[in-house]
Design a protein around this motif. Structure first.
Motif, mmCIF file in Angstrom:
data_model
loop_
_atom_site.group_PDB
_atom_site.id
_atom_site.type_symbol
_atom_site.label_atom_id
_atom_site.label_comp_id
_atom_site.label_asym_id
_atom_site.label_seq_id
_atom_site.Cartn_x
_atom_site.Cartn_y
_atom_site.Cartn_z
ATOM 1 N N HIS A 144 -5.542 11.117 -1.220
ATOM 2 C CA HIS A 144 -6.504 9.973 -1.394
ATOM 3 C C HIS A 144 -6.488 9.228 -2.349
ATOM 4 C CE1 HIS A 144 -10.867 8.745 -2.448
ATOM 5 N NE2 HIS A 144 -10.652 9.212 -3.273
ATOM 6 N N GLN A 145 -5.411 10.262 -3.446
ATOM 7 C CA GLN A 145 -4.826 9.595 -4.429
ATOM 8 C C GLN A 145 -3.692 8.377 -4.388
ATOM 9 O OE1 GLN A 145 -3.811 12.081 -3.349
ATOM 10 N NE2 GLN A 145 -1.693 12.608 -3.217
ATOM 11 N N HIS A 146 -3.593 7.753 -3.193
ATOM 12 C CA HIS A 146 -3.120 6.510 -3.163
ATOM 13 C C HIS A 146 -4.206 5.837 -3.208
ATOM 14 C CE1 HIS A 146 0.987 8.377 -4.336
ATOM 15 N NE2 HIS A 146 0.513 10.391 -3.084
ATOM 16 N N THR A 147 -5.352 6.081 -2.684
ATOM 17 C CA THR A 147 -5.533 4.315 -1.619
ATOM 18 C C THR A 147 -6.496 3.449 -2.578
ATOM 19 O OG1 THR A 147 -7.268 5.986 -1.098
ATOM 20 C CG2 THR A 147 -6.463 6.209 0.336
ATOM 21 N N ASP A 179 6.885 0.368 8.300
ATOM 22 C CA ASP A 179 6.054 0.104 8.389
ATOM 23 C C ASP A 179 5.181 1.157 9.280
ATOM 24 O OD1 ASP A 179 6.911 -2.382 8.263
ATOM 25 O OD2 ASP A 179 7.870 -2.419 10.324
ATOM 26 N N ALA A 180 5.424 1.984 9.495
ATOM 27 C CA ALA A 180 4.446 3.130 10.351
ATOM 28 C C ALA A 180 3.904 4.011 9.519
ATOM 29 C CB ALA A 180 5.591 3.910 11.409
ATOM 30 N N LEU A 181 4.717 3.985 8.353
ATOM 31 C CA LEU A 181 4.109 5.560 7.501
ATOM 32 C C LEU A 181 2.877 4.376 6.891
ATOM 33 C CD1 LEU A 181 6.889 7.052 5.662
ATOM 34 C CD2 LEU A 181 5.518 8.012 6.911
ATOM 35 N N GLN A 182 3.281 2.252 6.387
ATOM 36 C CA GLN A 182 1.958 2.215 5.632
ATOM 37 C C GLN A 182 0.624 1.966 7.072
ATOM 38 O OE1 GLN A 182 4.021 -1.036 3.143
ATOM 39 N NE2 GLN A 182 5.027 -0.570 5.195
ATOM 40 N N GLU A 183 1.511 1.527 8.275
ATOM 41 C CA GLU A 183 -0.115 1.684 9.890
ATOM 42 C C GLU A 183 -0.978 3.371 8.948
ATOM 43 O OE1 GLU A 183 -1.342 -0.864 10.972
ATOM 44 O OE2 GLU A 183 0.312 -2.165 10.717
ATOM 45 N N GLU A 184 -0.275 4.630 9.355
ATOM 46 C CA GLU A 184 -0.809 5.521 8.596
ATOM 47 C C GLU A 184 -1.872 5.067 7.314
ATOM 48 O OE1 GLU A 184 1.515 8.451 8.891
ATOM 49 O OE2 GLU A 184 2.637 8.135 10.279
ATOM 50 N N MET A 195 -6.417 4.410 4.701
ATOM 51 C CA MET A 195 -7.793 3.405 3.326
ATOM 52 C C MET A 195 -8.764 3.718 4.577
ATOM 53 S SD MET A 195 -8.038 0.049 2.641
ATOM 54 C CE MET A 195 -7.258 -0.305 3.251
ATOM 55 N N ARG A 196 -8.703 3.001 5.297
ATOM 56 C CA ARG A 196 -10.224 2.184 5.445
ATOM 57 C C ARG A 196 -11.362 3.567 5.704
ATOM 58 N NH1 ARG A 196 -12.575 -1.499 6.074
ATOM 59 N NH2 ARG A 196 -13.209 -1.135 7.848
ATOM 60 N N THR A 197 -10.801 4.353 6.687
ATOM 61 C CA THR A 197 -11.740 5.337 6.705
ATOM 62 C C THR A 197 -12.108 6.090 5.539
ATOM 63 O OG1 THR A 197 -10.309 6.905 6.670
ATOM 64 C CG2 THR A 197 -11.011 5.819 8.508
ATOM 65 N N GLU A 198 -11.768 5.557 4.234
ATOM 66 C CA GLU A 198 -11.912 6.472 2.605
ATOM 67 C C GLU A 198 -12.958 5.213 2.181
ATOM 68 O OE1 GLU A 198 -8.662 7.673 1.075
ATOM 69 O OE2 GLU A 198 -9.481 9.782 2.042
ATOM 70 N N LEU A 199 -13.202 3.900 2.770
ATOM 71 C CA LEU A 199 -14.166 2.506 2.004
ATOM 72 C C LEU A 199 -15.301 2.842 1.536
ATOM 73 C CD1 LEU A 199 -12.007 0.205 3.067
ATOM 74 C CD2 LEU A 199 -11.965 0.333 1.003
ATOM 75 N N PRO A 200 -16.156 3.467 0.598
ATOM 76 C CA PRO A 200 -17.583 2.707 1.010
ATOM 77 C C PRO A 200 -18.371 2.681 2.422
ATOM 78 C CG PRO A 200 -16.805 2.688 -0.889
ATOM 79 C CD PRO A 200 -15.969 2.357 -0.599
ATOM 80 N N GLY A 201 -19.087 2.989 2.599
ATOM 81 C CA GLY A 201 -19.489 2.512 4.051
ATOM 82 C C GLY A 201 -19.361 1.788 5.066
ATOM 83 N N HIS A 210 0.663 -1.378 0.150
ATOM 84 C CA HIS A 210 -0.552 -0.015 -0.768
ATOM 85 C C HIS A 210 0.630 1.474 -0.303
ATOM 86 C CE1 HIS A 210 -3.449 -2.735 0.438
ATOM 87 N NE2 HIS A 210 -2.765 -2.854 1.673
ATOM 88 N N GLY A 211 0.518 2.171 -0.259
ATOM 89 C CA GLY A 211 1.108 3.163 -0.396
ATOM 90 C C GLY A 211 1.110 4.611 1.255
ATOM 91 N N SER A 212 1.085 5.747 0.456
ATOM 92 C CA SER A 212 1.138 6.930 1.574
ATOM 93 C C SER A 212 0.106 7.342 1.509
ATOM 94 C CB SER A 212 2.588 7.351 1.577
ATOM 95 O OG SER A 212 2.088 8.315 0.363
#
Length: 307
Positions: free
Chosen positions: A21-24, A193-198, A203-209, A16-18
């Motif tokens: 929104h454009q990276h999610t 790892d820390a950046l990917q966790e961010e 990413m999770r919060t921007e998912l539909p529903g 995954h990226g950083s």
């Protein structure tokens, strides 16, 4: 969305990226080669996993149909077809190009007619999906759905009584280099790892529903109506010196990190990644004698009780 066996958000088959929104949004088709290479690296581990899943089935339960949901290029779908020789295995994914790879892989392995595919957008559920099954496998896919509990409820709902739902997630990160590699500041991997966790949290919060929930997979499987919920962890362990396919995976993985995290990484870490990715550098991942691949994956599973 597609995934095939990997490690916490970023192991083999996942990167995954950083921030931003454009990276999610993940281009799964563009990752096809990496996904299949990652799956190939894990085939021995996947075979052991399939054997463990057989042990979880209700006594005497005959497996006639298996679903691999979020199947990617179908590596595990083919492994499951081999393990459950009397069953039809169906790969379910939202990326047509990866389903094409599944069928090609099945042909190469002599599994024609036993491995099928079904195109489905998992974010829209399985209401018009592939029907019922005795075993449902989903690796690194549920966390790409906004309502994880709702997704598990749906997956559990297609199980026949006595069948098993198994969800693979990586609860620990992959490791592939020592803490001090003699290049840049020691401890590069924990910082990545820390950046990917961010990124993952964003990413999770921007998912539909999106529905906020803790990653208590045993509790979620229990709420989905499953019994005998259990977990086991497998480990991909390829020691140094790495063979060419594993080095190729790491090169692709680090390339994606370098491209997606360029704005978030300190300048020193960017320089370190550039050196690791330099094919002519003796300190690069292509030539290092200390590079290894250690990737744990945890499988959470439960049984649908008899009616």
């Amino acid at each position: 969305m597609s995934a095939d066996a990997t490690t916490r958000h970023h192991g083999p088959g996942h990167a995954h990226g950083s921030r931003g929104h454009q990276h999610t949004d993940i281009d799964w088709e563009a990752m096809a080669d990496t996904l299949e290479n990652a799956g190939d690296l894990r085939v021995p581990v996947l075979r052991a996993t399939a054997a463990r899943l057989r042990e979880l089935l209700a006594p005497g339960h005959e497996v006639r149909r298996v679903l691999d949901v979020g199947s990617g290029p179908g590596v595990m779908a083919c492994v499951l077809a081999e393990e459950f020789a009397g069953a039809e295995a169906v790969a379910v994914d939202g990326t047509p190009a990866l389903l094409d790879r599944t069928l090609a892989r099945a042909r190469r392995l002599g599994l024609d007619g036993r491995v099928g595919v079904r195109h489905a957008d998992l974010s829209e559920g399985l209401d018009e999906g592939p029907g019922t099954a005795d075993l449902v496998w989903s690796s690194m896919a549920v966390h790409h759905l906004g309502d994880q509990q709702g997704a598990l409820d749906t997956l559990a709902g297609v199980l026949r009584p006595g069948g098993v739902l198994a969800v693979a997630e990586a609860v620990l990160p992959t490791r592939f280099l020592p803490r001090d590699i003699g290049l840049g500041k020691p401890g590069l991997q924990p910082r990545l790892d820390a950046l990917q966790e961010e990124w993952f949290a964003l990413m999770r919060t921007e998912l539909p529903g999106y529905v906020a929930a803790s990653d208590d997979w045993p509790a979620m499987l229990t709420r989905a109506g499953l019994t005998g919920v259990t977990a086991f962890t497998t480990l991909l362990d390829i020691p140094a010196p790495l063979p060419a396919p594993a080095r190729g995976y790491l090169r692709d993985f680090l390339t994606r990190l370098r491209e997606s995290m360029s704005e978030s990484l300190p300048a020193e870490d960017r320089r370190t990644l550039d050196t690791l990715l330099d094919p002519s550098s003796p300190q690069g991942i292509a030539h290092r004698s200390d590079a290894f691949l250690l990737a744990p994956t945890t499988v959470f599973a439960g049984v649908r009780p008899a009616a």
